[in-house]
Design a protein around this motif. Sequence first.
Motif, short mmCIF file in Angstrom:
data_model
loop_
_atom_site.label_atom_id
_atom_site.label_comp_id
_atom_site.label_asym_id
_atom_site.label_seq_id
_atom_site.Cartn_x
_atom_site.Cartn_y
_atom_site.Cartn_z
N ARG A 1 -2.71 -1.50 -0.34
CA ARG A 1 -3.93 -2.29 -0.54
C ARG A 1 -5.17 -1.39 -0.45
O ARG A 1 -6.10 -1.51 -1.27
CB ARG A 1 -3.99 -3.41 0.49
CG ARG A 1 -5.17 -4.35 0.34
CD ARG A 1 -5.03 -5.53 1.30
NE ARG A 1 -6.15 -6.44 1.19
CZ ARG A 1 -7.26 -6.36 1.91
NH1 ARG A 1 -7.39 -5.39 2.81
NH2 ARG A 1 -8.23 -7.23 1.76
N ARG A 2 -5.18 -0.50 0.55
CA ARG A 2 -6.33 0.41 0.70
C ARG A 2 -6.44 1.35 -0.50
O ARG A 2 -7.53 1.62 -1.01
CB ARG A 2 -6.20 1.21 1.99
CG ARG A 2 -6.42 0.38 3.26
CD ARG A 2 -6.59 1.29 4.46
NE ARG A 2 -5.37 2.05 4.71
CZ ARG A 2 -4.41 1.67 5.54
NH1 ARG A 2 -4.51 0.52 6.20
NH2 ARG A 2 -3.35 2.42 5.74
N GLN B 1 -7.80 -0.51 -3.51
CA GLN B 1 -9.24 -0.74 -3.39
C GLN B 1 -10.04 0.54 -3.66
O GLN B 1 -11.09 0.50 -4.30
CB GLN B 1 -9.57 -1.28 -2.00
CG GLN B 1 -9.08 -2.71 -1.77
CD GLN B 1 -9.41 -3.20 -0.38
OE1 GLN B 1 -9.83 -2.42 0.48
NE2 GLN B 1 -9.21 -4.48 -0.14
N ARG B 2 -9.50 1.68 -3.18
CA ARG B 2 -10.19 2.95 -3.43
C ARG B 2 -10.24 3.26 -4.93
O ARG B 2 -11.26 3.74 -5.44
CB ARG B 2 -9.49 4.08 -2.68
CG ARG B 2 -9.68 4.03 -1.17
CD ARG B 2 -8.75 5.00 -0.48
NE ARG B 2 -8.99 6.37 -0.89
CZ ARG B 2 -8.15 7.38 -0.63
NH1 ARG B 2 -7.02 7.14 0.01
NH2 ARG B 2 -8.44 8.60 -1.02
N LEU C 1 -0.33 -2.36 3.62
CA LEU C 1 -1.73 -2.10 3.93
C LEU C 1 -2.21 -0.81 3.27
O LEU C 1 -3.33 -0.74 2.76
CB LEU C 1 -1.93 -2.02 5.45
CG LEU C 1 -1.75 -3.34 6.21
CD1 LEU C 1 -1.86 -3.10 7.71
CD2 LEU C 1 -2.77 -4.37 5.75
#
Length: 403
Positions: A297-298, A301-302, A294
């Motif tokens: 993934r974050r 995305q950032r 997770l």
Amino acid sequence: METWWHALTFSLGYNTSVVTLGSMLLAAAAGMVGTFVLLRKRALVSDAISHSTLPGLALAFILVGLVTGDGRLLPALLLGAAASAALGLWAVQAISARTRLGEDAAIGAVLSTFFAFGVVLITVIQSMRVTGQSGLTGYLVGATAGMLASEAQLIAACALGLLAAVLVMRRDFLMVCFDADFARTQGVNTWRVDLLLLMLLMAVVVVGMKVTGLILIVALTIIPPVAARFWTDQPMAMVALAALLGALSGYLGVTLSSVSEGLPTGPLIVLCAFGLFLASFLFSPRRGVLASLLAYRRFRQRVHLRQGLLALGRDEPIFDGLTLSLLRRRGYIRRDGVATPPGQAAARDAEHEERLWALYRERYPDDALHREHAGLTPIAQVLSADAIMALEAQLMGLREMRP
């Protein structure tokens, strides 16, 4: 399920309750000591100690059997196992200290030699005209279901003694585990501290042979501390959590073995410990696999969102599918790729902040090396308001200097 519920609530019978409490105390003690052994990076020493108990156990059985006709005298067996384990521990220390061999090679040599000698002695025991030979197998694979109240009391006394030793010696243990050289400068005798820690480990192994067997007792000194490491960075919290996870493993293992006759208790305790480790490995919010996925993934995305906003601010084309999806989801671009008013404002802010970070890295390169932002964290969350105002003034000055 009804039988298991009765076992979980300590209402299945006196013997089951005694076995459950004894196993919980043993596993908790193993978790406490195993934490310091793990932090000292000597987890394999417990394996060498456990296998070294076999020849002493067999020799004690032979001597007692020749004298009394029945070799199953628990104090003598434990004393023989402890003496043999101490000899194996001394052999590992001596080989690693006085030769060029590393500790791992010394452990392998001592473990295999002592265990082979013990197997030979057990073969000899099977041909002797004494009673109790079949009872020796319980020390190899465990005989938890046959635990007596006196044995549970011995385990309880051992657990309380280990808890007292850990509370008294926790400072020295932690200093030696994390920085032995610094501990020496503070006047700590690291050799004695190491010896005491290994003696406590030996006590757990010798007492725990009857519960999980000398082969599986190693698991209780390693698996709960490893599982606890996923949840905390504080050493003493790790000790407490390892003791809790160990006790929970013993509780679940014994109660599960009572569901059906013939289920081995010792292996079930170890399997429950592994189940708790697997749950920690997967679901720990600090270092678990799911949390890491997770977080990745974050972070991804950032990065894509930041690069997309910078591309919008510089009027550059965007081809990456994830970047386009994130920008659309935030309402920064329309379906045809044209920037919306909020997107244009966010792009201007991202471009301005990127200039501030670039100026900061140029003017303060040493300080910037220690900032784990990489331009992804808003500058207001990293630098003080005065520092940002100074950068703004410098940036404005550079703009005025340009023709």
